[in-house]
Structure formats: structure tokens, C-alpha cells
Design a protein around this motif. Structure first.
Motif, PDB file in Angstrom:
ATOM      1  N   SER A  90       0.878  -1.199  -0.082  1.00  0.00           N
ATOM      2  CA  SER A  90      -0.057  -0.026  -0.190  1.00  0.00           C
ATOM      3  C   SER A  90       0.879   1.054   0.045  1.00  0.00           C
ATOM      4  CB  SER A  90      -1.015  -0.074   1.021  1.00  0.00           C
ATOM      5  OG  SER A  90      -0.141   0.115   2.164  1.00  0.00           O
ATOM      6  N   GLU A  91       2.040   1.093   0.549  1.00  0.00           N
ATOM      7  CA  GLU A  91       3.175   2.481   0.481  1.00  0.00           C
ATOM      8  C   GLU A  91       4.132   2.301  -0.521  1.00  0.00           C
ATOM      9  OE1 GLU A  91       2.329   4.807   2.162  1.00  0.00           O
ATOM     10  OE2 GLU A  91       0.701   4.171   3.694  1.00  0.00           O
ATOM     11  N   ALA A  92       4.157   1.158  -1.076  1.00  0.00           N
ATOM     12  CA  ALA A  92       5.432   0.915  -2.231  1.00  0.00           C
ATOM     13  C   ALA A  92       5.552   2.025  -3.210  1.00  0.00           C
ATOM     14  CB  ALA A  92       5.280  -0.666  -2.705  1.00  0.00           C
ATOM     15  N   HIS A  93       4.647   2.607  -3.516  1.00  0.00           N
ATOM     16  CA  HIS A  93       4.666   3.591  -4.599  1.00  0.00           C
ATOM     17  C   HIS A  93       5.653   4.764  -3.954  1.00  0.00           C
ATOM     18  CE1 HIS A  93       2.307   6.567  -2.253  1.00  0.00           C
ATOM     19  NE2 HIS A  93       1.738   5.495  -1.790  1.00  0.00           N
ATOM     20  N   CYS A  94       6.213   4.733  -2.779  1.00  0.00           N
ATOM     21  CA  CYS A  94       7.062   5.929  -2.299  1.00  0.00           C
ATOM     22  C   CYS A  94       8.408   5.421  -2.998  1.00  0.00           C
ATOM     23  CB  CYS A  94       6.948   6.003  -0.946  1.00  0.00           C
ATOM     24  SG  CYS A  94       7.660   4.551   0.120  1.00  0.00           S
ATOM     25  N   LEU A  95       8.721   4.129  -3.261  1.00  0.00           N
ATOM     26  CA  LEU A  95       9.826   3.733  -3.646  1.00  0.00           C
ATOM     27  C   LEU A  95      10.146   4.175  -5.338  1.00  0.00           C
ATOM     28  CD1 LEU A  95       9.846  -0.032  -2.389  1.00  0.00           C
ATOM     29  CD2 LEU A  95      11.259   1.806  -1.587  1.00  0.00           C
ATOM     30  N   PHE A  96       9.119   4.920  -5.857  1.00  0.00           N
ATOM     31  CA  PHE A  96       9.392   5.073  -7.173  1.00  0.00           C
ATOM     32  C   PHE A  96      10.268   6.159  -7.563  1.00  0.00           C
ATOM     33  CE2 PHE A  96       5.152   2.711  -8.567  1.00  0.00           C
ATOM     34  CZ  PHE A  96       5.754   1.500  -8.460  1.00  0.00           C
ATOM     35  N   PRO A  97      10.169   7.222  -6.871  1.00  0.00           N
ATOM     36  CA  PRO A  97      11.114   8.553  -7.200  1.00  0.00           C
ATOM     37  C   PRO A  97      12.410   8.255  -7.074  1.00  0.00           C
ATOM     38  CG  PRO A  97       9.309   9.075  -5.695  1.00  0.00           C
ATOM     39  CD  PRO A  97       9.223   7.706  -5.869  1.00  0.00           C
ATOM     40  N   PRO A  98      13.146   7.449  -6.043  1.00  0.00           N
ATOM     41  CA  PRO A  98      14.683   7.305  -6.385  1.00  0.00           C
ATOM     42  C   PRO A  98      14.782   6.398  -7.612  1.00  0.00           C
ATOM     43  CG  PRO A  98      13.624   6.116  -4.364  1.00  0.00           C
ATOM     44  CD  PRO A  98      12.629   7.231  -4.892  1.00  0.00           C
ATOM     45  N   LEU A  99      13.876   5.392  -7.970  1.00  0.00           N
ATOM     46  CA  LEU A  99      14.263   4.461  -9.071  1.00  0.00           C
ATOM     47  C   LEU A  99      14.060   5.137 -10.161  1.00  0.00           C
ATOM     48  CD1 LEU A  99      12.767   1.078  -7.518  1.00  0.00           C
ATOM     49  CD2 LEU A  99      14.931   1.527  -7.938  1.00  0.00           C
ATOM     50  N   VAL A 100      12.940   5.999 -10.451  1.00  0.00           N
ATOM     51  CA  VAL A 100      12.866   6.743 -11.507  1.00  0.00           C
ATOM     52  C   VAL A 100      13.851   7.769 -11.891  1.00  0.00           C
ATOM     53  CG1 VAL A 100      11.317   8.531 -12.513  1.00  0.00           C
ATOM     54  CG2 VAL A 100      10.078   6.633 -11.601  1.00  0.00           C
ATOM     55  N   ALA A 101      14.508   8.303 -10.727  1.00  0.00           N
ATOM     56  CA  ALA A 101      15.834   9.228 -11.035  1.00  0.00           C
ATOM     57  C   ALA A 101      16.995   8.227 -11.449  1.00  0.00           C
ATOM     58  CB  ALA A 101      16.284   9.755  -9.591  1.00  0.00           C
ATOM     59  N   LEU A 102      16.894   7.120 -11.162  1.00  0.00           N
ATOM     60  CA  LEU A 102      18.063   6.266 -11.570  1.00  0.00           C
ATOM     61  C   LEU A 102      17.839   5.765 -12.822  1.00  0.00           C
ATOM     62  CD1 LEU A 102      18.410   3.904  -8.569  1.00  0.00           C
ATOM     63  CD2 LEU A 102      20.138   5.492  -9.428  1.00  0.00           C
ATOM     64  N   CYS A 103      16.584   5.971 -13.365  1.00  0.00           N
ATOM     65  CA  CYS A 103      16.298   5.452 -14.933  1.00  0.00           C
ATOM     66  C   CYS A 103      16.791   6.511 -15.916  1.00  0.00           C
ATOM     67  CB  CYS A 103      14.713   5.381 -15.207  1.00  0.00           C
ATOM     68  SG  CYS A 103      14.101   3.882 -14.544  1.00  0.00           S
ATOM     69  N   SER A 104      17.326   7.768 -15.114  1.00  0.00           N
ATOM     70  CA  SER A 104      17.652   8.653 -16.070  1.00  0.00           C
ATOM     71  C   SER A 104      19.177   8.960 -16.168  1.00  0.00           C
ATOM     72  CB  SER A 104      17.086  10.244 -15.876  1.00  0.00           C
ATOM     73  OG  SER A 104      17.347  10.399 -14.597  1.00  0.00           O
ATOM     74  N   VAL A 105      19.769   8.026 -15.338  1.00  0.00           N
ATOM     75  CA  VAL A 105      21.349   8.045 -15.264  1.00  0.00           C
ATOM     76  C   VAL A 105      21.775   7.595 -16.556  1.00  0.00           C
ATOM     77  CG1 VAL A 105      23.051   7.077 -14.141  1.00  0.00           C
ATOM     78  CG2 VAL A 105      21.259   7.664 -12.754  1.00  0.00           C
ATOM     79  N   GLU A 106      23.135   7.926 -16.850  1.00  0.00           N
ATOM     80  CA  GLU A 106      23.520   7.572 -18.201  1.00  0.00           C
ATOM     81  C   GLU A 106      23.916   6.336 -18.212  1.00  0.00           C
ATOM     82  OE1 GLU A 106      27.567   9.357 -20.805  1.00  0.00           O
ATOM     83  OE2 GLU A 106      26.421  10.782 -19.395  1.00  0.00           O
ATOM     84  N   GLU A 107      24.600   5.769 -17.304  1.00  0.00           N
ATOM     85  CA  GLU A 107      25.128   4.362 -17.502  1.00  0.00           C
ATOM     86  C   GLU A 107      23.856   3.241 -17.434  1.00  0.00           C
ATOM     87  OE1 GLU A 107      26.714   1.071 -17.330  1.00  0.00           O
ATOM     88  OE2 GLU A 107      28.046   2.741 -17.274  1.00  0.00           O
ATOM     89  N   SER A 108      23.894   2.570 -18.408  1.00  0.00           N
ATOM     90  CA  SER A 108      22.976   1.510 -18.934  1.00  0.00           C
ATOM     91  C   SER A 108      22.559   0.263 -17.749  1.00  0.00           C
ATOM     92  CB  SER A 108      22.701   0.758 -20.286  1.00  0.00           C
ATOM     93  OG  SER A 108      24.240   0.136 -20.215  1.00  0.00           O
ATOM     94  N   THR A 109      23.745  -0.106 -16.968  1.00  0.00           N
ATOM     95  CA  THR A 109      23.599  -0.997 -16.205  1.00  0.00           C
ATOM     96  C   THR A 109      22.901  -0.592 -14.907  1.00  0.00           C
ATOM     97  OG1 THR A 109      25.757  -0.642 -14.994  1.00  0.00           O
ATOM     98  CG2 THR A 109      25.475  -2.357 -16.609  1.00  0.00           C
ATOM     99  N   VAL A 110      22.965   0.681 -14.574  1.00  0.00           N
ATOM    100  CA  VAL A 110      21.974   1.513 -13.568  1.00  0.00           C
ATOM    101  C   VAL A 110      20.655   1.485 -13.900  1.00  0.00           C
ATOM    102  CG1 VAL A 110      21.706   3.675 -12.256  1.00  0.00           C
ATOM    103  CG2 VAL A 110      24.005   2.937 -12.724  1.00  0.00           C
ATOM    104  N   ARG A 111      20.327   1.952 -15.325  1.00  0.00           N
ATOM    105  CA  ARG A 111      19.036   2.213 -15.755  1.00  0.00           C
ATOM    106  C   ARG A 111      18.250   0.595 -15.776  1.00  0.00           C
ATOM    107  NH1 ARG A 111      21.555   5.192 -19.906  1.00  0.00           N
ATOM    108  NH2 ARG A 111      20.826   3.590 -21.565  1.00  0.00           N
TER     109      ARG A 111
END
Length: 137
Positions: A88-109
Motif C-alpha cells: 500500500s506504501e510501495a509507490h514511495c519507492l518510485f521517485p529514487p528508482l525513476v531518478a536512476l532511470c535517467s542515469v547515463e550508465e545503462s546497467t544502472v537504468r
């Protein structure tokens, strides 16, 4: 060290994390990230959501971590649902993960996307539409 984390009454587990992640030693930072679950347990669900995750998101957005540390963060957050209060609270994990999706390194994304998928499987359709769809579109 972990015993120091538990014995330290004067500073919070988050202060400990911030200090450890400020290290110039990438291995020390990766080790610290591997202890995020212990830190989240010490903080409790509420402080993990209100303090730990916004801190990580801010540091990620400012490019403070090495690629190796960012991959570790992405990996750990994928199995972090129980530490934020369940699905019920897991959506709060999206902001840091979404931020990691815009990192240059593909292994991070790739790891961030994998973790978002892992968390997404635990959420209802309504939660996904409310919390994930807007970040993707």
C-alpha cells in the motif's frame, strides 16, 4: 560498522548512512547500501518514507553516487516494499528508482527498471495508474 550504527545513540541511522555514503571509497559506499534494510528497520516505515527515500532521491538527482553505488541502490530498493509499510506504501519507492532511470550508465537504468517492475507486480492497477504511469509518460 553495523555495531557502531546500533550503539550510536546520539546520531540517527540516517545520519550514519549520510556519513558513510559521503566516503570517497566506492566499496565502503556499496557496503553501506547493502545495509539499507538494517537502516530502514532502525528508522521504521514512516521515517524511511519521509527521510531516507527523499535523501536518496536528492543525492541520485545531484549525481552524488558512482555507477556501482547506484546499481546497488536500485537493486536493494527492488525488494524494499516491506521496509516502507508494504504494497500500500510501495509507490514511495518510485521517485529514487525513476531518478536512476535517467542515469547515463545503462546497467544502472536496467537495474532500476527491473526493480520498478518487481515493485509494480505487488501493486494494484489503480496504484500503478496513480503513481507510476504519470512518471513514465
Amino acid at each position: 560498522s553495523l555495531p557502531a550504527l546500533m550503539a550510536s545513540e546520539s546520531s540517527s541511522p540516517l545520519d550514519f548512512l549520510i556519513e558513510e555514503l559521503a566516503s570517497d571509497n566506492p566499496q565502503q559506499c556499496v557496503q553501506c547500501v547493502s545495509r539499507l534494510r538494517v537502516i530502514a528497520l532502525a528508522l521504521g516505515h514512516e521515517k524511511t518514507r519521509s527521510d531516507l527515500l527523499p535523501y536518496l532521491t536528492g543525492e541520485i538527482e545531484q549525481g552524488k553516487f558512482t555507477d556501482e553505488v547506484q546499481v546497488s541502490i536500485a537493486e536493494v530498493l527492488g525488494s524494499f516494499t516491506d521496509f516502507v509499510g508494504g504494497p500500500s506504501e510501495a509507490h514511495c519507492l518510485f521517485p529514487p528508482l525513476v531518478a536512476l532511470c535517467s542515469v547515463e550508465e545503462s546497467t544502472v537504468r536496467d537495474q532500476a527498471v527491473s526493480s520498478i517492475n518487481q515493485i509494480g507486480k505487488q501493486l494494484s492497477k489503480a496504484q500503478l495508474q496513480t503513481h507510476l504511469v504519470p512518471t513514465v509518460l
